[in-house]
Design a protein around this motif. Sequence first.
Motif, PDB file in Angstrom:
ATOM      1  N   CYS A 231      -3.921  -2.190  -0.195  1.00 44.23           N
ATOM      2  CA  CYS A 231      -4.104  -0.775  -0.540  1.00 44.23           C
ATOM      3  C   CYS A 231      -5.495  -0.520  -1.111  1.00 44.23           C
TER       4      CYS A 231
ATOM      5  N   THR B 215      -5.055   5.075  -4.498  1.00 47.84           N
ATOM      6  CA  THR B 215      -3.854   4.255  -4.296  1.00 47.84           C
ATOM      7  C   THR B 215      -2.778   4.674  -5.292  1.00 47.84           C
TER       8      THR B 215
ATOM      9  N   ASP C 194       2.330   3.941  -2.543  1.00 49.97           N
ATOM     10  CA  ASP C 194       1.580   3.237  -1.495  1.00 49.97           C
ATOM     11  C   ASP C 194       1.810   1.732  -1.603  1.00 49.97           C
TER      12      ASP C 194
END
Length: 197
Positions: A14, A23, A27
Amino acid sequence: MGHREDLLEGAKRCLLAKGFARTTARDIVKESGTNLASIGYHYGSKDALLAQAYVALVEGMAEAFDGVAGIGAEPGSLERFQEVWSNIIETMRGPGSLWRLSVEIVAMRDQLPELAEHLAKAQREGARGIVPLFMGGREEDVEEATVDTLGAFYTTLMMGLMAQWTFDPKSAPEAEQLTAGLRQLIEAATLPPGPAG
């Protein structure tokens, strides 16, 4: 892998794809195949997890700094200086460069007070780890005074390069330019003093 390792690997992916600020915890959960509660259980917070993921990414760069065939030039030489910087600069070229992420994290430092100490410690260890690349020897043998001088010197060059390669890759210096600059500095420093005037 367990949830802890899955989270760390997901967070690393990420960070490289979205950066620190963009992020979200969701996520990371989606990327790692875990759940939201496991972030708090294993790392305390999303930011703490991202900080550990960032440090793990930086530690993973050591192999790239050595280059594919390893470093062949004599430790402490200008040839070694150029070879190592050439390897480091090569890692800065890609669009998903870890170093662009590093510049983002430096810029966000004041917004992440709980992580500042953790990242400062990681930077100091990075300064210790970079010395053997240029000077040879083992990381565990690098003395504190050397970390404070030579390690700080290399880290400062690295930070400047990161900023230049992030801001304008077309005009950022190559290893040959850095080496030529260092050579000029050495020559100027070793000239006999001029007449007193």
